[in-house]
Design a protein around this motif. Sequence first.
Motif, PDB file in Angstrom:
ATOM      1  N   LEU A 151       0.737  -1.149  -0.134  1.00 34.16           N
ATOM      2  CA  LEU A 151      -0.381   0.263  -0.208  1.00 34.16           C
ATOM      3  C   LEU A 151       0.606   1.001  -0.014  1.00 34.16           C
ATOM      4  O   LEU A 151       1.548   1.337   0.691  1.00 34.16           O
ATOM      5  N   PRO A 152       0.636   2.079  -0.918  1.00 34.22           N
ATOM      6  CA  PRO A 152       1.860   3.162  -0.926  1.00 34.22           C
ATOM      7  C   PRO A 152       1.575   4.210   0.366  1.00 34.22           C
ATOM      8  O   PRO A 152       0.436   4.460  -0.018  1.00 34.22           O
ATOM      9  N   ILE A 153       2.115   5.216   1.205  1.00 30.62           N
ATOM     10  CA  ILE A 153       2.487   5.854   2.263  1.00 30.62           C
ATOM     11  C   ILE A 153       3.206   6.980   2.186  1.00 30.62           C
ATOM     12  O   ILE A 153       2.796   7.936   2.142  1.00 30.62           O
ATOM     13  N   THR A 154       4.579   7.020   1.726  1.00 31.38           N
ATOM     14  CA  THR A 154       4.859   7.959   1.658  1.00 31.38           C
ATOM     15  C   THR A 154       4.594   8.759   0.157  1.00 31.38           C
ATOM     16  O   THR A 154       4.081   8.088  -0.754  1.00 31.38           O
ATOM     17  N   PRO A 155       4.673  10.144  -0.190  1.00 26.42           N
ATOM     18  CA  PRO A 155       4.929  11.101  -0.963  1.00 26.42           C
ATOM     19  C   PRO A 155       6.287  10.351  -2.036  1.00 26.42           C
ATOM     20  O   PRO A 155       5.020  10.334  -3.451  1.00 26.42           O
ATOM     21  N   ASP A 156       7.179   9.954  -1.797  1.00 26.38           N
ATOM     22  CA  ASP A 156       7.627   8.690  -3.800  1.00 26.38           C
ATOM     23  C   ASP A 156       6.488   8.110  -3.474  1.00 26.38           C
ATOM     24  O   ASP A 156       6.799   7.948  -5.189  1.00 26.38           O
ATOM     25  N   GLU A 157       6.075   6.881  -2.781  1.00 32.88           N
ATOM     26  CA  GLU A 157       6.257   5.653  -3.195  1.00 32.88           C
ATOM     27  C   GLU A 157       3.933   6.108  -3.694  1.00 32.88           C
ATOM     28  O   GLU A 157       4.047   5.447  -4.922  1.00 32.88           O
ATOM     29  N   ILE A 158       3.867   7.399  -3.339  1.00 30.75           N
ATOM     30  CA  ILE A 158       2.174   7.663  -4.230  1.00 30.75           C
ATOM     31  C   ILE A 158       2.369   8.112  -5.351  1.00 30.75           C
ATOM     32  O   ILE A 158       1.688   7.183  -6.456  1.00 30.75           O
ATOM     33  N   SER A 159       3.610   9.258  -6.044  1.00 32.19           N
ATOM     34  CA  SER A 159       3.591   9.618  -6.696  1.00 32.19           C
ATOM     35  C   SER A 159       4.529   8.189  -7.606  1.00 32.19           C
ATOM     36  O   SER A 159       3.590   8.533  -8.656  1.00 32.19           O
ATOM     37  N   ASP A 160       4.885   7.130  -7.131  1.00 31.12           N
ATOM     38  CA  ASP A 160       5.784   6.097  -7.937  1.00 31.12           C
ATOM     39  C   ASP A 160       4.300   5.361  -8.608  1.00 31.12           C
ATOM     40  O   ASP A 160       4.145   4.958  -9.348  1.00 31.12           O
ATOM     41  N   ALA A 161       3.681   5.019  -7.560  1.00 32.71           N
ATOM     42  CA  ALA A 161       2.307   4.180  -8.123  1.00 32.71           C
ATOM     43  C   ALA A 161       1.626   4.616  -9.052  1.00 32.71           C
ATOM     44  O   ALA A 161       1.014   3.961 -10.143  1.00 32.71           O
ATOM     45  N   ALA A 162       1.376   6.158  -8.462  1.00 36.38           N
ATOM     46  CA  ALA A 162       0.287   6.596  -9.693  1.00 36.38           C
ATOM     47  C   ALA A 162       0.727   7.114 -11.506  1.00 36.38           C
ATOM     48  O   ALA A 162       0.994   6.736 -12.633  1.00 36.38           O
ATOM     49  N   LEU A 163       2.417   7.195 -11.308  1.00 33.33           N
ATOM     50  CA  LEU A 163       3.104   7.043 -12.779  1.00 33.33           C
ATOM     51  C   LEU A 163       2.949   5.489 -12.895  1.00 33.33           C
ATOM     52  O   LEU A 163       2.629   5.225 -14.342  1.00 33.33           O
ATOM     53  N   GLU A 164       3.470   4.947 -11.639  1.00 38.16           N
ATOM     54  CA  GLU A 164       3.382   2.821 -12.283  1.00 38.16           C
ATOM     55  C   GLU A 164       1.847   2.524 -13.251  1.00 38.16           C
ATOM     56  O   GLU A 164       1.886   2.123 -14.136  1.00 38.16           O
ATOM     57  N   ALA A 165       0.703   3.563 -13.056  1.00 37.35           N
ATOM     58  CA  ALA A 165      -0.839   3.066 -13.001  1.00 37.35           C
ATOM     59  C   ALA A 165      -0.522   3.791 -14.324  1.00 37.35           C
ATOM     60  O   ALA A 165      -1.279   3.421 -15.295  1.00 37.35           O
ATOM     61  N   ALA A 166      -0.490   5.167 -14.513  1.00 32.80           N
ATOM     62  CA  ALA A 166      -0.367   5.832 -15.697  1.00 32.80           C
ATOM     63  C   ALA A 166      -0.058   5.041 -16.879  1.00 32.80           C
ATOM     64  O   ALA A 166      -0.357   4.959 -17.966  1.00 32.80           O
ATOM     65  N   ASP A 167       1.624   4.200 -16.835  1.00 39.16           N
ATOM     66  CA  ASP A 167       2.209   3.950 -18.297  1.00 39.16           C
ATOM     67  C   ASP A 167       1.529   2.279 -18.282  1.00 39.16           C
ATOM     68  O   ASP A 167       1.108   1.996 -19.236  1.00 39.16           O
ATOM     69  N   ALA A 168       0.663   1.711 -17.386  1.00 41.80           N
ATOM     70  CA  ALA A 168       0.100   0.385 -17.676  1.00 41.80           C
ATOM     71  C   ALA A 168      -1.202   0.802 -18.158  1.00 41.80           C
ATOM     72  O   ALA A 168      -1.994  -0.027 -18.341  1.00 41.80           O
ATOM     73  N   GLY A 169      -1.983   2.052 -18.193  1.00 43.32           N
ATOM     74  CA  GLY A 169      -3.383   2.138 -19.139  1.00 43.32           C
ATOM     75  C   GLY A 169      -4.752   2.958 -18.248  1.00 43.32           C
ATOM     76  O   GLY A 169      -5.085   3.016 -19.036  1.00 43.32           O
ATOM     77  N   ALA A 170      -3.808   3.179 -17.089  1.00 37.96           N
ATOM     78  CA  ALA A 170      -4.588   4.528 -16.797  1.00 37.96           C
ATOM     79  C   ALA A 170      -4.593   5.966 -16.856  1.00 37.96           C
ATOM     80  O   ALA A 170      -4.248   6.374 -17.243  1.00 37.96           O
ATOM     81  N   ALA A 171      -6.083   6.255 -17.168  1.00 42.07           N
ATOM     82  CA  ALA A 171      -5.909   7.374 -17.482  1.00 42.07           C
ATOM     83  C   ALA A 171      -5.942   8.256 -16.978  1.00 42.07           C
ATOM     84  O   ALA A 171      -6.016  10.267 -17.013  1.00 42.07           O
ATOM     85  N   ILE A 172      -7.083   7.911 -15.354  1.00 37.29           N
ATOM     86  CA  ILE A 172      -6.881   8.782 -14.231  1.00 37.29           C
ATOM     87  C   ILE A 172      -6.634   8.526 -13.167  1.00 37.29           C
ATOM     88  O   ILE A 172      -6.759   6.799 -12.587  1.00 37.29           O
ATOM     89  N   VAL A 173      -5.782   9.125 -12.469  1.00 34.81           N
ATOM     90  CA  VAL A 173      -5.459   8.332 -11.551  1.00 34.81           C
ATOM     91  C   VAL A 173      -6.078   9.564 -10.216  1.00 34.81           C
ATOM     92  O   VAL A 173      -5.884  10.515  -9.821  1.00 34.81           O
ATOM     93  N   HIS A 174      -7.361   9.027  -9.000  1.00 35.72           N
ATOM     94  CA  HIS A 174      -7.703   9.237  -8.136  1.00 35.72           C
ATOM     95  C   HIS A 174      -6.569   9.573  -6.800  1.00 35.72           C
ATOM     96  O   HIS A 174      -5.958   8.443  -6.298  1.00 35.72           O
ATOM     97  N   LEU A 175      -6.122  10.109  -5.976  1.00 27.96           N
ATOM     98  CA  LEU A 175      -5.631  10.294  -4.997  1.00 27.96           C
ATOM     99  C   LEU A 175      -6.186  11.123  -3.790  1.00 27.96           C
ATOM    100  O   LEU A 175      -6.930  11.819  -3.515  1.00 27.96           O
ATOM    101  N   HIS A 176      -5.248  10.691  -2.729  1.00 25.26           N
ATOM    102  CA  HIS A 176      -5.691  10.455  -1.379  1.00 25.26           C
ATOM    103  C   HIS A 176      -3.887  11.067  -0.919  1.00 25.26           C
ATOM    104  O   HIS A 176      -3.677  10.601  -1.029  1.00 25.26           O
ATOM    105  N   ALA A 177      -3.767  12.000   0.326  1.00 20.41           N
ATOM    106  CA  ALA A 177      -2.416  11.621   0.906  1.00 20.41           C
ATOM    107  C   ALA A 177      -2.822  10.591   2.143  1.00 20.41           C
ATOM    108  O   ALA A 177      -3.341  11.017   2.820  1.00 20.41           O
ATOM    109  N   ARG A 178      -1.493  10.616   2.758  1.00 17.02           N
ATOM    110  CA  ARG A 178      -1.413  10.094   4.205  1.00 17.02           C
ATOM    111  C   ARG A 178       0.143  10.628   4.592  1.00 17.02           C
ATOM    112  O   ARG A 178       0.795  11.509   3.983  1.00 17.02           O
TER     113      ARG A 178
END
Length: 310
Positions: A26-53
């Motif tokens: 589960l992404p927790i840190t800012p780097d983990e969240i940004s990396d997860a969002a970018l990887e999801a986009a590369d995989a085919g996500a058009a939108i990333v829905h974001l919370h912060a922790r």
Amino acid sequence: MRPSKKVIITCAVTGSIHTPSMSPHLPITPDEISDAALEAADAGAAIVHLHARDPKDGRPDQTTEAFMRFLPTIKRNSKVVINLTTGGAPTMSVEERLVPALELKPEIASLNLGSMNFGLYEMLDRYKTFEHDWERPYLEGSEDRVFRNTFRDIANILTSCARNRTRFELECYDIGHLYTARHFLDRALLEPPLFVQSVLGLRGGIGAHTAEVIHMHATAERLFGDQYYWSVLGAGSAQMRVAVQAVLLGGNVRVGLEDSLWIGKGKLAESNAQQVRKIRHLIEELGGEIATPDEARQMLALKGADAVNF
């Protein structure tokens, strides 16, 4: 299916439902969240829905500062549409939940269409030990917690964010929430095309049975006709089954570790991108085609990434 219609994949990267002890992925840190969002986009996500922790203990954090620790990185490195939550966490006030969307002016923000019971306490049956002291009380407290979103709250969010030309992912956890969306469309506080996200399988909302997906779709079709795009998410183990059903009904899909920690029976997803790749494969096997971020912007009439405040 509607073969000429492209499918928008939204990825909800971390959310506020699952706590850090439930999955090491589960992404927790800012780097983990940004990396997860970018990887999801590369995989085919058009939108990333974001919370912060909070990076120290993973608790939900709805401050603008928390979002700004990762939003510029995502925007700089991807064309993906960035969607900011106004849901935050059920423990937060409406005013607290609204701040990031107001200040950061995203292209799109989520909006829950009604107050509801939001039961997470049953997770205590599956997870016995917790790394952080906030996790157990957070889950236990949901047995006696109402997630507030009154008509006045919704109107205030719609009115406030409209000044920034932010549009909305309308999160509908039950049939009544669809009627609430129609109510605000009639009041001209919402403008088409609507982006209606049916949420199935959360305790307190509609179930994830096949019949409920059909019921949600039929009601939305009757209420909104050609004025909306329909997307669906299934919580937990229902995630992929519900997503495939939505695609077969001509809808769009949402996946991500906010909604389910799993990739298969008894197997934790190792990343958000893994779930995106799986649903993309299923969509394409069914003859569908995924939408790019810019195609999603055009479909949903978004203002564009150059008009945000981050």
